[in-house]
Design a protein around this motif. Structure first.
Motif: not given
Ligand code: SF4
Ligand code: SF4
Length: 248
Positions: A1-4, A115-119, A121-127, A164-166
Protein backbone atom coordinates in the motif's frame (compact mmCIF):
# COMPACT_ATOMS: atom_id res chain seq x y z
CA UNK A 1 0.00 0.00 0.00
CA UNK A 2 1.46 3.32 -1.00
CA UNK A 3 0.43 6.15 1.29
CA UNK A 4 1.34 9.06 -0.90
CA UNK A 5 0.16 10.34 -4.24
CA UNK A 6 1.67 9.17 -7.49
CA UNK A 7 4.08 6.34 -8.03
CA UNK A 8 6.46 5.47 -5.25
CA UNK A 9 9.79 7.05 -6.06
CA UNK A 10 12.58 8.61 -4.09
CA UNK A 11 15.63 7.77 -2.08
CA UNK A 12 15.03 5.32 0.78
CA UNK A 13 15.79 6.55 4.27
CA UNK A 14 17.19 4.28 6.94
CA UNK A 15 14.99 4.25 10.07
CA UNK A 16 17.45 6.37 12.05
CA UNK A 17 18.62 8.55 9.16
CA UNK A 18 17.93 12.24 9.56
CA UNK A 19 16.88 14.77 6.94
CA UNK A 20 16.39 18.54 6.86
CA UNK A 21 12.91 19.85 6.11
CA UNK A 22 10.39 22.46 7.25
CA UNK A 23 7.16 23.75 5.74
CA UNK A 24 5.60 27.03 6.84
CA UNK A 25 3.67 30.06 5.63
CA UNK A 26 6.02 32.66 4.26
CA UNK A 27 7.96 30.30 2.03
CA UNK A 28 7.65 31.34 -1.60
CA UNK A 29 6.33 27.89 -2.46
CA UNK A 30 3.59 27.98 0.22
CA UNK A 31 0.42 26.26 -1.05
CA UNK A 32 1.96 25.46 -4.45
CA UNK A 33 2.03 21.76 -3.58
CA UNK A 34 -1.77 21.65 -3.17
CA UNK A 35 -2.31 21.92 -6.93
CA UNK A 36 -1.84 19.31 -9.62
CA UNK A 37 -1.51 16.36 -7.25
CA UNK A 38 -3.26 13.04 -7.02
CA UNK A 39 -4.57 12.96 -3.46
CA UNK A 40 -5.61 9.43 -2.44
CA UNK A 41 -8.19 9.02 0.30
CA UNK A 42 -7.72 5.87 2.33
CA UNK A 43 -10.72 4.92 4.47
CA UNK A 44 -9.44 6.61 7.64
CA UNK A 45 -8.48 9.70 5.61
CA UNK A 46 -12.07 9.94 4.43
CA UNK A 47 -13.48 9.46 7.92
CA UNK A 48 -11.39 12.34 9.29
CA UNK A 49 -12.16 14.55 6.30
CA UNK A 50 -15.88 13.91 6.67
CA UNK A 51 -15.70 14.76 10.36
CA UNK A 52 -13.84 17.98 9.54
CA UNK A 53 -16.40 18.99 6.95
CA UNK A 54 -19.28 17.92 9.21
CA UNK A 55 -21.27 16.68 6.23
CA UNK A 56 -23.00 13.37 5.52
CA UNK A 57 -20.65 10.83 3.97
CA UNK A 58 -22.78 10.57 0.82
CA UNK A 59 -22.48 14.33 0.29
CA UNK A 60 -18.71 14.32 0.75
CA UNK A 61 -18.47 11.40 -1.67
CA UNK A 62 -20.50 13.14 -4.35
CA UNK A 63 -18.94 16.61 -3.91
CA UNK A 64 -15.31 15.91 -3.18
CA UNK A 65 -14.35 12.41 -4.27
CA UNK A 66 -13.44 10.68 -7.52
CA UNK A 67 -13.50 6.91 -7.84
CA UNK A 68 -11.33 4.75 -10.02
CA UNK A 69 -9.99 1.22 -9.97
CA UNK A 70 -6.44 0.98 -8.67
CA UNK A 71 -4.40 0.10 -11.76
CA UNK A 72 -2.34 -2.49 -9.87
CA UNK A 73 -4.73 -4.12 -7.38
CA UNK A 74 -8.10 -3.43 -8.99
CA UNK A 75 -9.56 -2.31 -5.64
CA UNK A 76 -11.74 0.81 -5.81
CA UNK A 77 -9.43 3.77 -5.20
CA UNK A 78 -10.81 7.10 -3.99
CA UNK A 79 -9.11 10.45 -4.32
CA UNK A 80 -9.94 14.11 -3.74
CA UNK A 81 -11.70 15.68 -6.73
CA UNK A 82 -9.64 18.67 -7.82
CA UNK A 83 -11.10 21.98 -8.98
CA UNK A 84 -11.22 22.71 -12.74
CA UNK A 85 -7.93 24.60 -12.18
CA UNK A 86 -6.37 21.47 -10.73
CA UNK A 87 -6.25 22.66 -7.11
CA UNK A 88 -7.31 20.77 -4.03
CA UNK A 89 -10.72 22.21 -3.02
CA UNK A 90 -9.50 22.68 0.54
CA UNK A 91 -6.55 24.97 -0.10
CA UNK A 92 -7.01 28.58 0.97
CA UNK A 93 -4.73 31.61 1.12
CA UNK A 94 -4.02 30.79 4.75
CA UNK A 95 -3.15 27.19 3.92
CA UNK A 96 -5.06 23.94 4.29
CA UNK A 97 -8.64 24.52 5.45
CA UNK A 98 -8.82 20.96 6.82
CA UNK A 99 -5.31 20.94 8.26
CA UNK A 100 -6.13 19.06 11.47
CA UNK A 101 -7.81 16.34 9.42
CA UNK A 102 -5.70 16.39 6.23
CA UNK A 103 -5.17 12.99 4.63
CA UNK A 104 -2.18 10.71 5.00
CA UNK A 105 -0.57 11.77 1.74
CA UNK A 106 -0.45 15.42 2.87
CA UNK A 107 0.74 14.60 6.39
CA UNK A 108 3.53 12.31 5.39
CA UNK A 109 5.05 14.53 2.69
CA UNK A 110 8.03 15.09 2.19
CA UNK A 111 8.27 11.36 2.74
CA UNK A 112 6.42 8.45 1.24
CA UNK A 113 5.70 5.21 3.09
CA UNK A 114 5.39 1.85 1.38
CA UNK A 115 4.18 -0.95 3.58
CA UNK A 116 3.75 -4.69 3.22
CA UNK A 117 2.01 -7.10 5.61
CA UNK A 118 4.34 -8.84 8.05
CA UNK A 119 4.45 -12.62 7.88
CA UNK A 120 3.61 -14.92 10.77
CA UNK A 121 2.05 -12.23 12.94
CA UNK A 122 5.06 -9.95 12.65
CA UNK A 123 4.54 -6.17 12.29
CA UNK A 124 4.14 -4.73 8.78
CA UNK A 125 7.33 -4.04 6.84
CA UNK A 126 7.64 -0.39 5.94
CA UNK A 127 10.02 1.70 3.88
CA UNK A 128 10.21 5.50 3.91
CA UNK A 129 11.49 7.42 0.92
CA UNK A 130 12.42 11.06 0.39
CA UNK A 131 10.17 12.92 -2.05
CA UNK A 132 12.51 15.57 -3.43
CA UNK A 133 9.84 17.54 -5.30
CA UNK A 134 11.21 20.31 -7.55
CA UNK A 135 10.24 23.75 -6.25
CA UNK A 136 9.63 22.59 -2.67
CA UNK A 137 11.74 24.95 -0.58
CA UNK A 138 11.12 22.89 2.54
CA UNK A 139 14.20 20.86 1.70
CA UNK A 140 16.37 24.00 1.98
CA UNK A 141 15.38 24.66 5.60
CA UNK A 142 17.81 23.86 8.42
CA UNK A 143 15.50 21.92 10.76
CA UNK A 144 16.84 18.41 11.19
CA UNK A 145 14.32 15.60 11.60
CA UNK A 146 14.09 11.85 11.88
CA UNK A 147 11.26 9.69 10.52
CA UNK A 148 10.01 9.14 14.07
CA UNK A 149 10.05 12.87 14.83
CA UNK A 150 8.18 13.69 11.61
CA UNK A 151 5.62 10.95 12.24
CA UNK A 152 4.98 12.35 15.71
CA UNK A 153 4.92 15.98 14.57
CA UNK A 154 2.42 15.24 11.82
CA UNK A 155 0.06 13.17 13.96
CA UNK A 156 0.43 10.15 11.72
CA UNK A 157 0.02 7.42 14.35
CA UNK A 158 -3.77 6.92 14.12
CA UNK A 159 -3.59 7.13 10.33
CA UNK A 160 -0.89 4.51 10.08
CA UNK A 161 -2.65 2.22 12.55
CA UNK A 162 -5.89 2.37 10.53
CA UNK A 163 -4.03 2.08 7.22
CA UNK A 164 -2.17 -0.97 8.49
CA UNK A 165 -5.46 -2.65 9.34
CA UNK A 166 -6.87 -1.83 5.90
CA UNK A 167 -3.71 -3.26 4.37
CA UNK A 168 -4.78 -6.64 5.75
CA UNK A 169 -7.75 -6.44 3.39
CA UNK A 170 -6.10 -4.77 0.41
CA UNK A 171 -3.07 -7.08 0.47
CA UNK A 172 -4.78 -10.20 1.77
CA UNK A 173 -2.64 -13.28 1.09
CA UNK A 174 -5.60 -15.03 -0.57
CA UNK A 175 -5.92 -12.27 -3.17
CA UNK A 176 -4.91 -13.58 -6.55
CA UNK A 177 -3.59 -10.69 -8.63
CA UNK A 178 -6.01 -7.95 -9.61
CA UNK A 179 -9.48 -7.99 -8.04
CA UNK A 180 -12.52 -7.31 -10.20
CA UNK A 181 -15.55 -6.24 -8.18
CA UNK A 182 -19.10 -6.27 -9.52
CA UNK A 183 -21.48 -3.41 -8.73
CA UNK A 184 -22.81 -5.06 -5.58
CA UNK A 185 -19.31 -5.72 -4.24
CA UNK A 186 -18.24 -2.17 -5.06
CA UNK A 187 -21.26 -0.86 -3.15
CA UNK A 188 -20.34 -3.02 -0.15
CA UNK A 189 -16.74 -1.78 -0.32
CA UNK A 190 -17.75 1.88 -0.42
CA UNK A 191 -20.35 1.46 2.33
CA UNK A 192 -18.15 -0.43 4.79
CA UNK A 193 -15.03 1.68 4.28
CA UNK A 194 -16.38 5.13 3.40
CA UNK A 195 -20.14 5.59 3.73
CA UNK A 196 -20.46 4.42 7.32
CA UNK A 197 -23.93 5.91 7.58
CA UNK A 198 -25.00 3.30 5.02
CA UNK A 199 -23.05 0.50 6.72
CA UNK A 200 -24.31 1.17 10.25
CA UNK A 201 -27.88 -0.16 9.68
CA UNK A 202 -26.46 -3.36 8.22
CA UNK A 203 -24.14 -3.83 11.21
CA UNK A 204 -27.10 -3.17 13.50
CA UNK A 205 -29.41 -5.61 11.73
CA UNK A 206 -30.56 -8.75 13.60
CA UNK A 207 -28.20 -11.68 13.23
CA UNK A 208 -25.27 -9.68 11.74
CA UNK A 209 -22.90 -10.52 14.59
CA UNK A 210 -23.79 -14.22 14.62
CA UNK A 211 -23.56 -14.51 10.84
CA UNK A 212 -20.17 -12.84 10.52
CA UNK A 213 -18.60 -13.82 13.82
CA UNK A 214 -18.55 -10.52 15.71
CA UNK A 215 -19.16 -10.42 19.43
CA UNK A 216 -21.97 -8.29 20.85
CA UNK A 217 -19.37 -6.19 22.65
CA UNK A 218 -17.55 -5.39 19.42
CA UNK A 219 -20.81 -4.62 17.63
CA UNK A 220 -21.93 -2.30 20.41
CA UNK A 221 -18.59 -0.48 20.32
CA UNK A 222 -18.78 -0.15 16.55
CA UNK A 223 -22.31 1.18 16.57
CA UNK A 224 -21.30 3.86 19.06
CA UNK A 225 -18.09 5.06 17.41
CA UNK A 226 -17.21 5.69 13.76
CA UNK A 227 -13.57 4.63 14.07
CA UNK A 228 -14.64 1.33 15.61
CA UNK A 229 -17.30 0.96 12.91
CA UNK A 230 -14.67 1.45 10.21
CA UNK A 231 -12.49 -1.19 11.86
CA UNK A 232 -15.50 -3.53 11.86
CA UNK A 233 -16.11 -2.70 8.20
CA UNK A 234 -12.56 -3.70 7.28
CA UNK A 235 -12.92 -7.04 9.06
CA UNK A 236 -16.40 -7.61 7.63
CA UNK A 237 -15.18 -7.00 4.08
CA UNK A 238 -12.20 -9.27 4.67
CA UNK A 239 -14.66 -11.99 5.59
CA UNK A 240 -16.95 -11.24 2.65
CA UNK A 241 -14.13 -11.29 0.10
CA UNK A 242 -11.79 -13.85 1.61
CA UNK A 243 -14.04 -16.01 3.74
CA UNK A 244 -12.87 -15.37 7.28
CA UNK A 245 -13.87 -12.81 9.89
CA UNK A 246 -12.22 -11.85 13.12
CA UNK A 247 -14.21 -12.70 16.17
CA UNK A 248 -12.88 -10.47 18.93
S1 SF4 B 1 7.73 23.74 1.59
FE1 SF4 B 1 7.10 22.08 0.19
S2 SF4 B 1 5.40 21.15 1.30
FE2 SF4 B 1 5.68 23.19 2.18
S3 SF4 B 1 4.33 24.57 1.02
FE3 SF4 B 1 6.35 24.60 0.02
S4 SF4 B 1 6.13 23.06 -1.61
FE4 SF4 B 1 4.52 22.66 -0.14
S1 SF4 C 1 -5.96 18.46 1.92
FE1 SF4 C 1 -4.96 20.31 2.62
S2 SF4 C 1 -2.76 19.86 2.59
FE2 SF4 C 1 -3.79 18.31 1.36
S3 SF4 C 1 -3.70 19.07 -0.75
FE3 SF4 C 1 -5.65 19.73 0.13
S4 SF4 C 1 -5.26 21.78 0.94
FE4 SF4 C 1 -3.26 20.81 0.60
Amino acid sequence: MIETSGELQGRPLAPDQSFCFACRPGLACFNSCCTGKRLPLLPYDFLRLRQALDLPAAEVLSRHVELEADPVSGWPALRIKLTPEGACPFVSEQGCAVYLDRPTCCRIYPLARAVRPGKGGRPPREVFLRQDTPGCLGWDQPEELTIAAWTLDQGLAPYQAANNQAMGLFMHPARQGEVSLNDQQTHAFISALYNLEAFRPLAASPGFGEKFGFSQERLAEALADDEALLSLGVDWLTGVFFGKTKTE
